[in-house]
Design a protein around this motif. Structure first.
Motif, PDB file in Angstrom:
ATOM      1  N   UNK A 236     -26.855   5.090  -6.339  1.00  0.00           N
ATOM      2  CA  UNK A 236     -26.767   3.755  -5.763  1.00  0.00           C
ATOM      3  C   UNK A 236     -26.478   3.775  -4.272  1.00  0.00           C
ATOM      4  N   UNK A 237     -25.982   4.890  -3.757  1.00  0.00           N
ATOM      5  CA  UNK A 237     -25.603   4.971  -2.357  1.00  0.00           C
ATOM      6  C   UNK A 237     -26.774   5.262  -1.424  1.00  0.00           C
ATOM      7  N   UNK A 238     -27.884   5.741  -1.958  1.00  0.00           N
ATOM      8  CA  UNK A 238     -28.982   6.194  -1.123  1.00  0.00           C
ATOM      9  C   UNK A 238     -30.312   5.736  -1.683  1.00  0.00           C
TER      10      UNK A 238
ATOM     11  N   UNK B 257     -25.694   5.940   4.339  1.00  0.00           N
ATOM     12  CA  UNK B 257     -24.663   6.273   5.318  1.00  0.00           C
ATOM     13  C   UNK B 257     -23.806   7.429   4.833  1.00  0.00           C
ATOM     14  N   UNK B 258     -23.623   8.378   5.702  1.00  0.00           N
ATOM     15  CA  UNK B 258     -22.650   9.447   5.489  1.00  0.00           C
ATOM     16  C   UNK B 258     -21.785   9.485   6.739  1.00  0.00           C
ATOM     17  N   UNK B 259     -20.596   9.990   6.599  1.00  0.00           N
ATOM     18  CA  UNK B 259     -19.720  10.126   7.755  1.00  0.00           C
ATOM     19  C   UNK B 259     -19.983  11.475   8.396  1.00  0.00           C
ATOM     20  N   UNK B 260     -20.136  11.470   9.711  1.00  0.00           N
ATOM     21  CA  UNK B 260     -20.480  12.684  10.444  1.00  0.00           C
ATOM     22  C   UNK B 260     -19.546  12.807  11.644  1.00  0.00           C
ATOM     23  N   UNK B 261     -18.983  13.988  11.814  1.00  0.00           N
ATOM     24  CA  UNK B 261     -18.193  14.304  12.994  1.00  0.00           C
ATOM     25  C   UNK B 261     -18.866  15.464  13.705  1.00  0.00           C
ATOM     26  N   UNK B 262     -19.068  15.317  14.993  1.00  0.00           N
ATOM     27  CA  UNK B 262     -19.738  16.332  15.799  1.00  0.00           C
ATOM     28  C   UNK B 262     -18.716  16.915  16.774  1.00  0.00           C
TER      29      UNK B 262
ATOM     30  N   UNK C 126     -20.711  20.612  12.918  1.00  0.00           N
ATOM     31  CA  UNK C 126     -20.625  19.249  12.395  1.00  0.00           C
ATOM     32  C   UNK C 126     -19.924  19.272  11.044  1.00  0.00           C
ATOM     33  N   UNK C 127     -19.271  18.180  10.733  1.00  0.00           N
ATOM     34  CA  UNK C 127     -18.675  17.975   9.421  1.00  0.00           C
ATOM     35  C   UNK C 127     -19.315  16.726   8.849  1.00  0.00           C
ATOM     36  N   UNK C 128     -19.795  16.827   7.617  1.00  0.00           N
ATOM     37  CA  UNK C 128     -20.442  15.694   6.966  1.00  0.00           C
ATOM     38  C   UNK C 128     -19.703  15.391   5.674  1.00  0.00           C
ATOM     39  N   UNK C 129     -19.338  14.126   5.493  1.00  0.00           N
ATOM     40  CA  UNK C 129     -18.710  13.661   4.253  1.00  0.00           C
ATOM     41  C   UNK C 129     -19.735  12.808   3.527  1.00  0.00           C
ATOM     42  N   UNK C 130     -20.105  13.237   2.322  1.00  0.00           N
ATOM     43  CA  UNK C 130     -21.171  12.558   1.587  1.00  0.00           C
ATOM     44  C   UNK C 130     -20.722  11.402   0.716  1.00  0.00           C
ATOM     45  N   UNK C 131     -19.555  11.470   0.148  1.00  0.00           N
ATOM     46  CA  UNK C 131     -19.204  10.456  -0.842  1.00  0.00           C
ATOM     47  C   UNK C 131     -17.728  10.107  -0.805  1.00  0.00           C
ATOM     48  N   UNK C 132     -17.369   9.185  -1.654  1.00  0.00           N
ATOM     49  CA  UNK C 132     -15.984   8.733  -1.706  1.00  0.00           C
ATOM     50  C   UNK C 132     -15.063   9.755  -2.368  1.00  0.00           C
ATOM     51  N   UNK C 133     -15.618  10.831  -2.898  1.00  0.00           N
ATOM     52  CA  UNK C 133     -14.806  11.879  -3.528  1.00  0.00           C
ATOM     53  C   UNK C 133     -14.344  12.904  -2.499  1.00  0.00           C
TER      54      UNK C 133
ATOM     55  N   UNK D 243     -20.419  28.751   6.887  1.00  0.00           N
ATOM     56  CA  UNK D 243     -20.617  27.311   6.776  1.00  0.00           C
ATOM     57  C   UNK D 243     -20.980  27.006   5.325  1.00  0.00           C
ATOM     58  N   UNK D 244     -21.006  25.736   4.999  1.00  0.00           N
ATOM     59  CA  UNK D 244     -21.308  25.297   3.631  1.00  0.00           C
ATOM     60  C   UNK D 244     -22.789  24.947   3.481  1.00  0.00           C
ATOM     61  N   UNK D 245     -23.654  25.698   4.140  1.00  0.00           N
ATOM     62  CA  UNK D 245     -25.083  25.401   4.153  1.00  0.00           C
ATOM     63  C   UNK D 245     -25.690  25.355   2.745  1.00  0.00           C
ATOM     64  N   UNK D 246     -25.431  26.348   1.929  1.00  0.00           N
ATOM     65  CA  UNK D 246     -26.015  26.363   0.575  1.00  0.00           C
ATOM     66  C   UNK D 246     -25.468  25.231  -0.276  1.00  0.00           C
ATOM     67  N   UNK D 247     -24.188  24.942  -0.153  1.00  0.00           N
ATOM     68  CA  UNK D 247     -23.586  23.840  -0.896  1.00  0.00           C
ATOM     69  C   UNK D 247     -24.190  22.505  -0.465  1.00  0.00           C
ATOM     70  N   UNK D 248     -24.458  22.368   0.835  1.00  0.00           N
ATOM     71  CA  UNK D 248     -25.103  21.164   1.362  1.00  0.00           C
ATOM     72  C   UNK D 248     -26.498  20.999   0.758  1.00  0.00           C
ATOM     73  N   UNK D 249     -27.280  22.082   0.758  1.00  0.00           N
ATOM     74  CA  UNK D 249     -28.634  22.041   0.195  1.00  0.00           C
ATOM     75  C   UNK D 249     -28.594  21.583  -1.264  1.00  0.00           C
ATOM     76  N   UNK D 250     -27.655  22.125  -2.027  1.00  0.00           N
ATOM     77  CA  UNK D 250     -27.537  21.758  -3.437  1.00  0.00           C
ATOM     78  C   UNK D 250     -27.136  20.295  -3.609  1.00  0.00           C
ATOM     79  N   UNK D 251     -26.212  19.794  -2.783  1.00  0.00           N
ATOM     80  CA  UNK D 251     -25.755  18.403  -2.882  1.00  0.00           C
ATOM     81  C   UNK D 251     -26.884  17.431  -2.574  1.00  0.00           C
TER      82      UNK D 251
END
Length: 133
Positions: free
Chosen positions: A4-6, A28-33, A77-84, A117-125
């Motif tokens: 529902x978020x995307x 929308x995702x939260x992003x810090x650069x 960069x730090x990206x927060x995808x969800x409310x969890x 970095x969490x590159x592989x985890x990001x790809x999976x998410x």
């Protein structure tokens, strides 16, 4: 991240400059650069800005920023995808940064595979989010 978020697909407000190789999730995702790293021996602190996302994919994202980013710069960069509170520490290359009429300053960031970095985890998410859509 929930379905529902995307939404799935591409929405292009860059007026003919779309060079995307993948479908993007519009949401929308939260992003810090990180613009400047801390130098501990000088007592400096890390300088970060928060950016607002327009769309994301496993390979990159388009964000609204408050200041110009240098093309070609590699920035943490730090990206927060969800409310969890799932966050991903990644490395991004600034592909472009320009003023978009009516939308302000925007930048295209390409996510770069990098050690520690969490590159592989990001790809999976992102793959999971696309499956949900």
């Amino acid at each position: 991240m929930t379905a529902d978020d995307y939404s799935f697909g591409t929405t292009d407000t860059t007026h003919g400059n779309d060079q995307r190789e993948e479908y993007r999730l519009t949401g929308r995702v939260r992003v810090w650069i990180e613009l400047e790293s801390a130098v501990p021996e000088h007592g400096d602190s890390t300088r970060r800005i928060e950016a607002s996302s327009y769309d994301v994919s496993s390979a990159g994202l388009r964000v609204g920023v408050a200041e110009t980013l240098t093309r070609g710069a590699l920035l943490p960069v730090t990206i927060a995808l969800d409310s969890h509170h799932s966050t991903f520490e990644l490395m991004a290359e600034v592909v472009w940064c320009r003023e978009v009429p009516g939308d302000g300053l925007q930048a295209g960031l390409r996510l770069v595979e990098s050690d520690e970095t969490a590159y592989l985890e990001w790809m999976e998410a992102v793959a999971r989010a696309m499956e949900e859509n």
